[in-house]
Design a protein around this motif. Structure first.
Motif, mmCIF file in Angstrom:
data_model
loop_
_atom_site.group_PDB
_atom_site.id
_atom_site.type_symbol
_atom_site.label_atom_id
_atom_site.label_comp_id
_atom_site.label_asym_id
_atom_site.label_seq_id
_atom_site.Cartn_x
_atom_site.Cartn_y
_atom_site.Cartn_z
ATOM 1 N N LEU A 5 -5.016 -6.834 -11.639
ATOM 2 C CA LEU A 5 -4.149 -6.171 -10.662
ATOM 3 C C LEU A 5 -4.981 -5.144 -9.900
ATOM 4 O O LEU A 5 -5.690 -4.336 -10.505
ATOM 5 C CB LEU A 5 -2.990 -5.471 -11.378
ATOM 6 N N ILE A 6 -4.929 -5.193 -8.569
ATOM 7 C CA ILE A 6 -5.546 -4.158 -7.749
ATOM 8 C C ILE A 6 -4.441 -3.206 -7.311
ATOM 9 O O ILE A 6 -3.505 -3.601 -6.616
ATOM 10 C CB ILE A 6 -6.275 -4.747 -6.524
ATOM 11 N N GLU A 7 -4.559 -1.977 -7.745
ATOM 12 C CA GLU A 7 -3.540 -0.959 -7.462
ATOM 13 C C GLU A 7 -4.058 -0.009 -6.390
ATOM 14 O O GLU A 7 -5.181 0.488 -6.473
ATOM 15 C CB GLU A 7 -3.233 -0.196 -8.747
ATOM 16 N N THR A 8 -3.237 0.260 -5.379
ATOM 17 C CA THR A 8 -3.628 1.114 -4.244
ATOM 18 C C THR A 8 -2.578 2.208 -4.041
ATOM 19 O O THR A 8 -1.718 2.113 -3.168
ATOM 20 C CB THR A 8 -3.762 0.271 -2.952
ATOM 21 N N PRO A 9 -2.633 3.279 -4.838
ATOM 22 C CA PRO A 9 -1.578 4.307 -4.804
ATOM 23 C C PRO A 9 -1.433 5.016 -3.461
ATOM 24 O O PRO A 9 -0.365 5.573 -3.179
ATOM 25 C CB PRO A 9 -2.037 5.301 -5.880
ATOM 26 N N LEU A 10 -2.481 5.019 -2.636
ATOM 27 C CA LEU A 10 -2.443 5.775 -1.381
ATOM 28 C C LEU A 10 -2.204 4.896 -0.164
ATOM 29 O O LEU A 10 -2.223 5.406 0.962
ATOM 30 C CB LEU A 10 -3.772 6.533 -1.193
ATOM 31 N N MET A 11 -1.978 3.620 -0.363
ATOM 32 C CA MET A 11 -1.957 2.674 0.758
ATOM 33 C C MET A 11 -1.006 3.083 1.879
ATOM 34 O O MET A 11 -1.326 2.967 3.053
ATOM 35 C CB MET A 11 -1.597 1.278 0.241
ATOM 36 N N TRP A 12 0.174 3.582 1.533
ATOM 37 C CA TRP A 12 1.191 3.840 2.552
ATOM 38 C C TRP A 12 1.513 5.323 2.716
ATOM 39 O O TRP A 12 2.571 5.674 3.220
ATOM 40 C CB TRP A 12 2.463 3.050 2.245
ATOM 41 N N ILE A 13 0.616 6.197 2.281
ATOM 42 C CA ILE A 13 0.845 7.635 2.483
ATOM 43 C C ILE A 13 -0.312 8.233 3.269
ATOM 44 O O ILE A 13 -1.418 7.682 3.291
ATOM 45 C CB ILE A 13 1.029 8.387 1.142
ATOM 46 N N ASP A 14 -0.050 9.362 3.938
ATOM 47 C CA ASP A 14 -1.111 10.010 4.713
ATOM 48 C C ASP A 14 -1.786 11.094 3.871
ATOM 49 O O ASP A 14 -1.442 11.312 2.708
ATOM 50 C CB ASP A 14 -0.574 10.561 6.039
ATOM 51 N N LYS A 15 -2.756 11.791 4.478
ATOM 52 C CA LYS A 15 -3.527 12.775 3.731
ATOM 53 C C LYS A 15 -2.672 13.946 3.245
ATOM 54 O O LYS A 15 -2.909 14.492 2.166
ATOM 55 C CB LYS A 15 -4.681 13.302 4.584
ATOM 56 N N ALA A 16 -1.687 14.338 4.044
ATOM 57 C CA ALA A 16 -0.798 15.412 3.595
ATOM 58 C C ALA A 16 -0.051 14.986 2.341
ATOM 59 O O ALA A 16 0.107 15.760 1.384
ATOM 60 C CB ALA A 16 0.187 15.782 4.703
ATOM 61 N N ASP A 17 0.407 13.745 2.321
ATOM 62 C CA ASP A 17 1.108 13.233 1.148
ATOM 63 C C ASP A 17 0.166 13.086 -0.041
ATOM 64 O O ASP A 17 0.596 13.187 -1.198
ATOM 65 C CB ASP A 17 1.754 11.886 1.467
ATOM 66 N N THR A 18 -1.112 12.837 0.233
ATOM 67 C CA THR A 18 -2.088 12.740 -0.849
ATOM 68 C C THR A 18 -2.264 14.091 -1.530
ATOM 69 O O THR A 18 -2.346 14.187 -2.762
ATOM 70 C CB THR A 18 -3.436 12.224 -0.325
ATOM 71 N N TRP A 19 -2.317 15.159 -0.724
ATOM 72 C CA TRP A 19 -2.343 16.512 -1.309
ATOM 73 C C TRP A 19 -1.083 16.744 -2.142
ATOM 74 O O TRP A 19 -1.146 17.293 -3.250
ATOM 75 C CB TRP A 19 -2.444 17.569 -0.215
ATOM 76 N N ALA A 20 0.062 16.339 -1.612
ATOM 77 C CA ALA A 20 1.326 16.541 -2.318
ATOM 78 C C ALA A 20 1.370 15.736 -3.618
ATOM 79 O O ALA A 20 1.890 16.206 -4.639
ATOM 80 C CB ALA A 20 2.502 16.167 -1.416
#
Length: 239
Positions: A161-176
Motif C-alpha cells: 500500500l502506498i499511503e499519501t497523507p498530504l495528497m489533498w491538503i495544503d501547507k497550512a493544513d500540513t502545519w495543522a
C-alpha cells in the motif's frame, strides 16, 4: 490489518509530519532517505537530528521507531539538468515544469522503497507527495501513486500500500496536521530541526524555520506558515 510501514523520510516538514502520523498509527515504522547529490545535501544531516529528537521528545512514539536506511542514487546527479542537482538558477522550463523537477526521482524512490519494504517485511510505504500545494511535478500526482502501487504489488508479488497523507491538503493544513499529532512540541521541532530550503541555507532563521526565504521550497513553506498562523490567531481570538 496493516501494522508496519516504511516512511520516505528526507528530514523536511512534509516527511516529518508523515512520519509522526505513521508512528501514531503503526506498530513498527522504519525510515528511508536518499542521497542523490542534491544541492541541499544538508538535509542528510538534519534528518538524523529530527529522528533523534522525535525519539527523545515523544516517548510514546519511540517504541515504534525502527531502523533508518539511506540509499545512494548518484545516477540522478549524473543525468543532471535540474536545479536541485546542478548549480543553476531556479526557472521554468519550456515544457511548463520548474527546473527543480528531477525526472524519475519519485519513481526511483518508490521502486527502491518497494524493494526495501519487501526485504524488511513492511506492508505500507508512506510518502509526503501532494497534489494540492505542489510545483506541478507529474510524479507527485495521485494517479502516479496509484499506478506505482499496482506496479510494485504486481512486480514484487506482494500487496503493498502506498499511503499519501498530504495528497489533498495544503501547507497550512500540513502545519495543522502536525499540531494535531504532536501539539506545539511537534510544530516547534519542525520549525527548528527540519530542512526544506533548496539552497541548503541553515543560517537564516525565520518564523517557519531555517532557509533562504526565496527559493520555491521556502516560499511554499512560508506561505503555508502564514496561513496557518493567521488561522490559529483567529481561532485564539474567537470567544
Amino acid at each position: 490489518m496493516h501494522t508496519t510501514a516504511l516512511v520516505l523520510f528526507s528530514g523536511g516538514q512534509d516527511s516529518t509530519t508523515c512520519l509522526a502520523q505513521a508512528l501514531s498509527k503503526y506498530e513498527r515504522v522504519e525510515t528511508l532517505g536518499f542521497d542523490y547529490g542534491q544541492r541541499h545535501h544538508i538535509e542528510m544531516d538534519t534528518r538524523r537530528v529530527v529522528l533523534a529528537n522525535l525519539r527523545e521528545r515523544f516517548p510514546q512514539w519511540a517504541p515504534h521507531m525502527g531502523e533508518d536506511h539511506v540509499l545512494t542514487l548518484a545516477a540522478l546527479q549524473q543525468l543532471g539538468g535540474s536545479s536541485l542537482t546542478d548549480e543553476v538558477a531556479f526557472a521554468m522550463q519550456a515544457d511548463g515544469l520548474p527546473n527543480t523537477f528531477v525526472p524519475g526521482r519519485n519513481l526511483l524512490f518508490l521502486t527502491l522503497a518497494g524493494a526495501l519494504a519487501y526485504r524488511r517485511g513492511l506492508q505500507v510505504i508512506v510518502t509526503g507527495v501532494c497534489e494540492t500545494d505542489f510545483s506541478g511535478y507529474p510524479d507527485c500526482r495521485d494517479d502516479t501513486m496509484k499506478a506505482m502501487q499496482i506496479a510494485l504489488s504486481l512486480g514484487l508479488e506482494r500487496r503493498l500500500l502506498i499511503e499519501t497523507p498530504l495528497m489533498w491538503i495544503d501547507k497550512a493544513d500540513t502545519w495543522a496536521l502536525a499540531h494535531s499529532l504532536g501539539g506545539q512540541a511537534l510544530v516547534d521541532l519542525i520549525i527548528e530541526d527540519t530542512h526544506t530550503c533548496y539552497l541548503g541555507d541553515r543560517v537564516h532563521r525565520n518564523a517557519w524555520g531555517y532557509g533562504c526565504g526565496t527559493c520555491p521550497a521556502c516560499e511554499l513553506r512560508q506561505r503555508g506558515w502564514a496561513r496557518y498562523s493567521a488561522r490559529d490567531a483567529n481561532a485564539s481570538s474567537s470567544p
